[in-house]
Design an enzyme around this catalytic site. Structure first.
Site, PDB file in Angstrom:
ATOM      1  N   GLU A  59     -25.687 -23.081 -14.630  1.00 26.86           N
ATOM      2  CA  GLU A  59     -26.062 -22.626 -13.282  1.00 26.86           C
ATOM      3  C   GLU A  59     -25.172 -21.470 -12.830  1.00 26.86           C
ATOM      4  O   GLU A  59     -24.464 -21.584 -11.836  1.00 26.86           O
ATOM      5  CB  GLU A  59     -25.888 -23.786 -12.280  1.00 26.86           C
ATOM      6  CG  GLU A  59     -26.544 -25.083 -12.659  1.00 26.86           C
ATOM      7  CD  GLU A  59     -26.044 -26.270 -11.827  1.00 26.86           C
ATOM      8  OE1 GLU A  59     -25.196 -26.087 -10.931  1.00 26.86           O
ATOM      9  OE2 GLU A  59     -26.502 -27.390 -12.099  1.00 26.86           O
ATOM     10  N   PRO A  60     -25.159 -20.357 -13.539  1.00 26.94           N
ATOM     11  CA  PRO A  60     -24.281 -19.260 -13.101  1.00 26.94           C
ATOM     12  C   PRO A  60     -24.860 -18.511 -11.906  1.00 26.94           C
ATOM     13  O   PRO A  60     -26.071 -18.320 -11.809  1.00 26.94           O
ATOM     14  CB  PRO A  60     -24.235 -18.343 -14.331  1.00 26.94           C
ATOM     15  CG  PRO A  60     -25.515 -18.595 -15.046  1.00 26.94           C
ATOM     16  CD  PRO A  60     -25.939 -20.003 -14.733  1.00 26.94           C
ATOM     17  N   GLY A  61     -23.996 -18.113 -11.001  1.00 28.56           N
ATOM     18  CA  GLY A  61     -24.425 -17.321  -9.850  1.00 28.56           C
ATOM     19  C   GLY A  61     -23.674 -15.998  -9.833  1.00 28.56           C
ATOM     20  O   GLY A  61     -24.166 -14.963 -10.285  1.00 28.56           O
ATOM     21  N   ARG A  62     -22.418 -16.066  -9.376  1.00 25.93           N
ATOM     22  CA  ARG A  62     -21.601 -14.856  -9.209  1.00 25.93           C
ATOM     23  C   ARG A  62     -21.571 -13.968 -10.456  1.00 25.93           C
ATOM     24  O   ARG A  62     -21.686 -12.748 -10.359  1.00 25.93           O
ATOM     25  CB  ARG A  62     -20.169 -15.287  -8.874  1.00 25.93           C
ATOM     26  CG  ARG A  62     -19.255 -14.145  -8.489  1.00 25.93           C
ATOM     27  CD  ARG A  62     -17.777 -14.603  -8.471  1.00 25.93           C
ATOM     28  NE  ARG A  62     -17.573 -15.874  -7.844  1.00 25.93           N
ATOM     29  CZ  ARG A  62     -17.236 -16.057  -6.562  1.00 25.93           C
ATOM     30  NH1 ARG A  62     -17.019 -15.019  -5.784  1.00 25.93           N
ATOM     31  NH2 ARG A  62     -17.073 -17.278  -6.091  1.00 25.93           N
ATOM     32  N   TYR A 108     -22.597 -13.442  -2.961  1.00 25.72           N
ATOM     33  CA  TYR A 108     -22.019 -14.073  -1.777  1.00 25.72           C
ATOM     34  C   TYR A 108     -21.651 -13.056  -0.697  1.00 25.72           C
ATOM     35  O   TYR A 108     -20.652 -13.210   0.000  1.00 25.72           O
ATOM     36  CB  TYR A 108     -20.794 -14.924  -2.170  1.00 25.72           C
ATOM     37  CG  TYR A 108     -21.128 -15.997  -3.179  1.00 25.72           C
ATOM     38  CD1 TYR A 108     -21.991 -17.030  -2.836  1.00 25.72           C
ATOM     39  CD2 TYR A 108     -20.606 -15.976  -4.461  1.00 25.72           C
ATOM     40  CE1 TYR A 108     -22.328 -18.017  -3.761  1.00 25.72           C
ATOM     41  CE2 TYR A 108     -20.937 -16.962  -5.386  1.00 25.72           C
ATOM     42  CZ  TYR A 108     -21.797 -17.974  -5.024  1.00 25.72           C
ATOM     43  OH  TYR A 108     -22.127 -18.948  -5.934  1.00 25.72           O
ATOM     44  N   CYS A 154     -15.872  -8.067  16.975  1.00 26.23           N
ATOM     45  CA  CYS A 154     -14.758  -8.363  17.878  1.00 26.23           C
ATOM     46  C   CYS A 154     -13.954  -9.568  17.423  1.00 26.23           C
ATOM     47  O   CYS A 154     -13.989 -10.632  18.061  1.00 26.23           O
ATOM     48  CB  CYS A 154     -15.302  -8.558  19.282  1.00 26.23           C
ATOM     49  SG  CYS A 154     -16.116  -7.062  19.828  1.00 26.23           S
ATOM     50  N   GLU A 155     -13.282  -9.450  16.321  1.00 25.83           N
ATOM     51  CA  GLU A 155     -12.413 -10.491  15.767  1.00 25.83           C
ATOM     52  C   GLU A 155     -11.328  -9.791  14.962  1.00 25.83           C
ATOM     53  O   GLU A 155     -11.645  -8.868  14.194  1.00 25.83           O
ATOM     54  CB  GLU A 155     -13.175 -11.367  14.752  1.00 25.83           C
ATOM     55  CG  GLU A 155     -14.356 -12.088  15.278  1.00 25.83           C
ATOM     56  CD  GLU A 155     -14.179 -13.593  15.311  1.00 25.83           C
ATOM     57  OE1 GLU A 155     -13.079 -14.088  14.998  1.00 25.83           O
ATOM     58  OE2 GLU A 155     -15.157 -14.248  15.664  1.00 25.83           O
ATOM     59  N   TYR A 194     -12.120 -16.030   2.833  1.00 29.63           N
ATOM     60  CA  TYR A 194     -11.243 -16.484   1.734  1.00 29.63           C
ATOM     61  C   TYR A 194     -10.088 -15.515   1.471  1.00 29.63           C
ATOM     62  O   TYR A 194      -9.445 -15.612   0.429  1.00 29.63           O
ATOM     63  CB  TYR A 194     -12.021 -16.614   0.420  1.00 29.63           C
ATOM     64  CG  TYR A 194     -13.406 -17.189   0.524  1.00 29.63           C
ATOM     65  CD1 TYR A 194     -13.599 -18.536   0.822  1.00 29.63           C
ATOM     66  CD2 TYR A 194     -14.524 -16.396   0.296  1.00 29.63           C
ATOM     67  CE1 TYR A 194     -14.877 -19.064   0.895  1.00 29.63           C
ATOM     68  CE2 TYR A 194     -15.803 -16.921   0.374  1.00 29.63           C
ATOM     69  CZ  TYR A 194     -15.969 -18.259   0.679  1.00 29.63           C
ATOM     70  OH  TYR A 194     -17.235 -18.776   0.755  1.00 29.63           O
ATOM     71  N   GLY A 197     -19.871 -21.102 -12.183  1.00 28.79           N
ATOM     72  CA  GLY A 197     -18.460 -20.964 -11.844  1.00 28.79           C
ATOM     73  C   GLY A 197     -17.693 -19.853 -12.507  1.00 28.79           C
ATOM     74  O   GLY A 197     -16.565 -19.549 -12.102  1.00 28.79           O
TER      75      GLY A 197
HETATM   76  N1  LLP Z   1     -23.902 -24.720  -9.155  1.00 31.40           N
HETATM   77  C1  LLP Z   1     -23.486 -25.346  -8.044  1.00 31.40           C
HETATM   78  C2  LLP Z   1     -23.793 -26.756  -7.854  1.00 31.40           C
HETATM   79  C3  LLP Z   1     -22.735 -24.642  -7.083  1.00 31.40           C
HETATM   80  O1  LLP Z   1     -22.296 -25.270  -6.000  1.00 31.40           O
HETATM   81  C4  LLP Z   1     -22.445 -23.262  -7.289  1.00 31.40           C
HETATM   82  C5  LLP Z   1     -21.680 -22.500  -6.297  1.00 31.40           C
HETATM   83  C6  LLP Z   1     -22.943 -22.658  -8.454  1.00 31.40           C
HETATM   84  C7  LLP Z   1     -23.658 -23.409  -9.373  1.00 31.40           C
HETATM   85  C8  LLP Z   1     -22.707 -21.210  -8.761  1.00 31.40           C
HETATM   86  O2  LLP Z   1     -21.349 -20.918  -8.914  1.00 31.40           O
HETATM   87  P1  LLP Z   1     -20.909 -19.431  -9.377  1.00 31.40           P
HETATM   88  O3  LLP Z   1     -21.396 -19.236 -10.798  1.00 31.40           O
HETATM   89  O4  LLP Z   1     -21.521 -18.472  -8.447  1.00 31.40           O
HETATM   90  O5  LLP Z   1     -19.438 -19.445  -9.272  1.00 31.40           O
HETATM   91  N2  LLP Z   1     -19.082 -18.334  -1.234  1.00 31.40           N
HETATM   92  C9  LLP Z   1     -18.056 -18.474  -2.236  1.00 31.40           C
HETATM   93  C10 LLP Z   1     -18.597 -19.130  -3.482  1.00 31.40           C
HETATM   94  C11 LLP Z   1     -19.227 -20.488  -3.221  1.00 31.40           C
HETATM   95  C12 LLP Z   1     -19.794 -21.129  -4.463  1.00 31.40           C
HETATM   96  C13 LLP Z   1     -20.581 -22.333  -4.111  1.00 31.40           C
HETATM   97  N3  LLP Z   1     -21.195 -22.994  -5.230  1.00 31.40           N
HETATM   98  C14 LLP Z   1     -17.473 -17.100  -2.525  1.00 31.40           C
HETATM   99  O6  LLP Z   1     -17.893 -16.126  -1.911  1.00 31.40           O
HETATM  100  O7  LLP Z   1     -16.540 -16.965  -3.319  1.00 31.40           O
END
Ligand code: LLP
Length: 424
Positions: A284-287, A381, A353-354, A327, A247
């Site tokens: 669980e970092p993603g972004r 993402y 086309c949107e 978003y 997050g």
């Molecule tokens: N763990 C779980 C259970 C999650 O659902 C998510 C993201 C993460 C970890 C990773 O979160 P992060 O570190 O990336 O914030 N498509 C949206 C973001 C959706 C996130 C969904 N869950 C965007 O483009 O902003």
């Protein structure tokens, strides 16, 4: 030559009048591979991971990259080699991790709607933990595990009812969200899970949202989770690990999220104060690992000045970069080779086309047809949410490492998209 880095993008810089990623000129990549084109910096990803690794030095911690942010195989391979586990949310993501050489025992499987088939495949692969999100799912997982002659390792995702103070579509830790098991029901659910013969309770987890730029929601969620850990363990159910989800936000446009190591210094101080500092931790970092490591290159196709709006029509669209349409997200857009002279106010839009197909609104730029632009913060993402809408092929991807660039995904063509379709 002095390099001028862009805010929030230490690995992307103008040298003279040309934009580079690490030591590669982006215009060269656009010429060689065409546009739209995603380009990622390996050093930027490893630097982002390094901030977490520094933050956890001396602790028992497993970083599980939330691969939904960017699930391209070479990126998974990079994080696997750097010691990461993976947070997955589908059987497809599991297959990707295995194909990239990831360690199954470091996989955690999140998500509210796992199918029996996905559960069975994950059990057979030997994943580390299922993060279960409902009481109904617990019972199904128990059945699937018993039928497979196994005990499924489980952690219950609790919904701490904490406001992550982010966009409502990416806020997940509030009562009105579909995620997790309500804080008040957690203890009862743990008792139920612990009594089932097909399950082995191993942990607790929470994830409150995405693009979080303040530290207070994390600190509040941690307090709520630790209260539960205490209550659950008091009933004789030991929890091997505590998973705090992902997050952490990134700087898209002057955003000021805490650095991962600074945030974790505070969170670890709280854990220490409450006596949980030596517990196995998971995150669980993603972004925050990939977002600012990537750009999307695009070419200006047409300029269409108008009475109310000036449109700059580029060859990337909402199918490549869905975040603005979904978003109203802001991504900086900069020229690869800036021009001298006055700027004009443009809406940067794609060919789809949107009317919702825009990448940036009211951007002051001096552009001409044929110019190339970079959409920044496109590592997370974007490609993983790309679609084939309007039968547009998905873009190619390049991973840059110093002076080298590797094509990690070929451009997709109409023939790729039609594979598997049948005429009658
Ligand atoms: N763990 C779980 C259970 C999650 O659902 C998510 C993201 C993460 C970890 C990773 O979160 P992060 O570190 O990336 O914030 N498509 C949206 C973001 C959706 C996130 C969904 N869950 C965007 O483009 O902003």
């Amino acid at each position: 030559m002095t390099a001028k880095t862009l805010p929030g993008q230490p690995h992307i810089a103008y040298r003279g009048n040309e934009l580079f990623i690490e030591n590669v000129r982006l215009a060269d990549l656009a010429r060689q591979h065409g546009t739209p084109l995603f380009v990622y910096s390996k050093a930027a990803m490893l630097a982002a991971l390094g901030a977490y690794q520094r933050g956890f030095a001396g602790r028992k911690a497993q970083i599980c990259y939330a691969m939904k942010a960017n699930s391209s195989l070479a990126i998974l391979q990079l994080f696997a080699r750097a010691g990461c586990g993976f947070d997955i949310v589908s059987g497809g993501e599991l297959e990707r991790v295995l194909a990239a050489g990831g360690d199954a025992s470091k996989i955690i499987f999140s998500g509210v709607g796992k199918t029996r088939t996905e559960m069975r495949r994950a059990l057979d692969a030997g994943i580390g933990c299922f993060n279960v999100e409902s009481e109904a799912e617990i019972d199904v997982l128990n059945e699937v595990a018993l039928a497979a002659g196994q005990r499924a390792p489980v952690s219950i995702r609790v919904n701490p009812n904490v406001d992550a103070k982010t966009h409502p579509y990416i806020s997940t830790g509030l009562k009105g969200n579909k995620f997790g098991i309500a804080h008040e029901r957690a203890l009862t659910t743990y008792r139920h899970a612990a009594a089932l013969p097909g399950l082995k309770v191993v942990g607790i987890d929470c994830h409150i949202g995405s693009q979080i730029t303040q530290e207070s929601p994390y600190l509040d969620a941690m307090d709520r989770v630790l209260d539960l850990v205490q209550a659950i363990e008091a009933t004789g159910i030991p929890l091997h690990h505590i998973d705090f989800g992902g997050g952490l936000g990134i700087d898209y446009n002057g955003d000021t999220p805490p650095a991962a190591d600074a945030l974790w210094a505070k969170l670890l101080a709280k854990l220490d104060a409450r006596g949980y500092g030596q517990r196995q931790l998971m995150i669980e970092p993603g972004r925050s690992l990939v977002g600012n490591a990537g750009v999307c290159l695009t070419e200006v196709l047409y300029l269409k000045p108008g009475e109310q709006k000036n449109f700059c029509i580029v060859d990337a669209a909402m199918n490549d970069l869905p975040r603005p349409a979904m978003y109203e997200a802001y991504h900086q857009i900069v020229p690869l080779t800036p021009r001298q002279g006055a700027n004009t106010n443009w809406d940067i839009v794609g060919p789809v086309c949107e009317s919702g197909d825009w990448l940036g609104r009211d951007r002051m730029l001096n552009v001409q047809t044929g110019d190339q632009l970079a959409v920044l913060s496109a590592g997370a993402y974007c490609m993983s949410m790309a679609s084939n809408y309007n039968t547009r092929g998905r873009a190619a991807e390049i991973l840059v490492d110093g002076i080298q660039s590797h094509l990690i995904r070929e451009r997709e063509y109409a023939s790729d998209q039609m594979r598997g379709e049948k005429l009658i």
